[in-house]
Design a protein around this motif. Structure first.
Motif, PDB file in Angstrom:
ATOM      1  N   GLY A 148       0.786  -1.230   0.000  1.00 51.74           N
ATOM      2  CA  GLY A 148       0.000   0.000   0.000  1.00 51.74           C
ATOM      3  C   GLY A 148       0.812   1.271   0.000  1.00 51.74           C
ATOM      4  N   GLY A 149       2.122   1.141   0.145  1.00 54.85           N
ATOM      5  CA  GLY A 149       2.974   2.324   0.187  1.00 54.85           C
ATOM      6  C   GLY A 149       3.582   2.651  -1.167  1.00 54.85           C
ATOM      7  N   HIS A 150       3.872   3.924  -1.375  1.00 56.92           N
ATOM      8  CA  HIS A 150       4.520   4.395  -2.597  1.00 56.92           C
ATOM      9  C   HIS A 150       5.655   5.308  -2.148  1.00 56.92           C
ATOM     10  N   VAL A 151       6.874   4.815  -2.282  1.00 59.73           N
ATOM     11  CA  VAL A 151       8.018   5.508  -1.700  1.00 59.73           C
ATOM     12  C   VAL A 151       8.777   6.295  -2.752  1.00 59.73           C
ATOM     13  N   GLY A 152       8.983   7.562  -2.470  1.00 59.54           N
ATOM     14  CA  GLY A 152       9.742   8.425  -3.346  1.00 59.54           C
ATOM     15  C   GLY A 152      11.045   8.849  -2.709  1.00 59.54           C
ATOM     16  N   ALA A 153      11.975   9.287  -3.550  1.00 56.56           N
ATOM     17  CA  ALA A 153      13.267   9.780  -3.077  1.00 56.56           C
ATOM     18  C   ALA A 153      13.297  11.292  -3.190  1.00 56.56           C
ATOM     19  N   GLY A 154      13.542  11.946  -2.067  1.00 59.38           N
ATOM     20  CA  GLY A 154      13.611  13.398  -2.069  1.00 59.38           C
ATOM     21  C   GLY A 154      15.036  13.907  -2.095  1.00 59.38           C
ATOM     22  N   THR A 155      15.171  15.204  -2.290  1.00 57.62           N
ATOM     23  CA  THR A 155      16.466  15.872  -2.362  1.00 57.62           C
ATOM     24  C   THR A 155      17.318  15.306  -3.492  1.00 57.62           C
ATOM     25  N   LEU A 156      16.684  15.019  -4.630  1.00 54.21           N
ATOM     26  CA  LEU A 156      17.442  14.612  -5.808  1.00 54.21           C
ATOM     27  C   LEU A 156      18.127  15.861  -6.380  1.00 54.21           C
ATOM     28  N   ILE A 157      19.447  15.795  -6.516  1.00 57.09           N
ATOM     29  CA  ILE A 157      20.219  16.939  -6.992  1.00 57.09           C
ATOM     30  C   ILE A 157      20.952  16.632  -8.291  1.00 57.09           C
TER      31      ILE A 157
END
Length: 217
Positions: free
Chosen positions: A69-78
């Protein structure tokens, strides 16, 4: 094969539309990642952003990606390297504080839907010209808050935003009430002390409260 900005925006919009708040997570210990994700998803916040600000971030994304049920994203992509590492770790989408041509091209090549950051009308227009219609407004409070985002939205009704940066239960409704806002990013739903203590019930309760913001049932 690359992911078009239009398709990327549609996919990102779907993730952002799952709940009014997207938890912005800084994870110091990957062993806490799965139970944290399980608590947030159980509380009604299925789209999760793990910021790439700690050594354990990629391992945390790997652990969270297996939570039903989770959808995981990656933040602080530079950088493009960030994009490739996030995709390899199982990230379903990416989030960036701003946007460069190199970063956008990397996400399109890796077929990683991106929520690119913009703080001004010019930045938003440049992303719109490329085909991105779902953007992150960052840093939201420091950039003028809900009044500024409302003003930017007037001449740019094609763009939908996820404001992040300084969002709290005290001001979230100010943003969520705007016609050009689909959701908001917030870190208050996963306090560091609760994570460290393994207080998953407490985090689930905070998630349930956040899931009710903006009139969501």
């Amino acid at each position: 094969m690359t992911l078009s900005p239009k398709d990327a925006s549609q996919l990102t919009r779907e993730f952002c539309g799952l709940a009014p708040i997207v938890p912005v997570l800084v994870i110091e210990d990957a062993s806490t990642a799965r139970p944290l994700a399980e608590a947030l998803v159980a509380g009604g916040l299925p789209a999760l952003e793990v910021t790439l600000r700690t050594p354990d971030a990629l391992e945390a994304i790997r652990a969270m990606s297996g939570v039903p049920g989770g959808h995981v994203g990656a933040g602080t992509l530079i950088t493009p390297e960030d994009v490739r590492a996030a995709k390899a770790a199982g990230a379903a989408f990416g989030v960036s504080p701003g946007a460069t041509d190199e970063l956008l091209a990397a996400c399109e090549a890796e077929q990683l839907p991106l929520l690119p950051g913009a703080a001004t009308a010019t930045e938003a227009m440049r992303l719109l010209a490329r085909g991105y219609e779902m953007l992150k407004f960052f840093p939201a409070e420091a950039s003028g808050g809900a009044p500024a985002l409302k003003a930017i939205g007037a001449p740019l009704p094609q763009i939908t935003f996820c404001p992040t940066g300084g969002i709290s239960p005290a001001n979230a409704e100010n943003y969520l009430s705007l016609s050009n806002v689909l959701c908001a990013g917030g870190s208050w739903v996963a306090p560091k002390d609760m994570i460290a203590a393994g207080n998953w019930d407490g985090i689930e309760l905070l998630a349930r409260q956040a899931a009710q913001l903006g009139g969501s049932a």
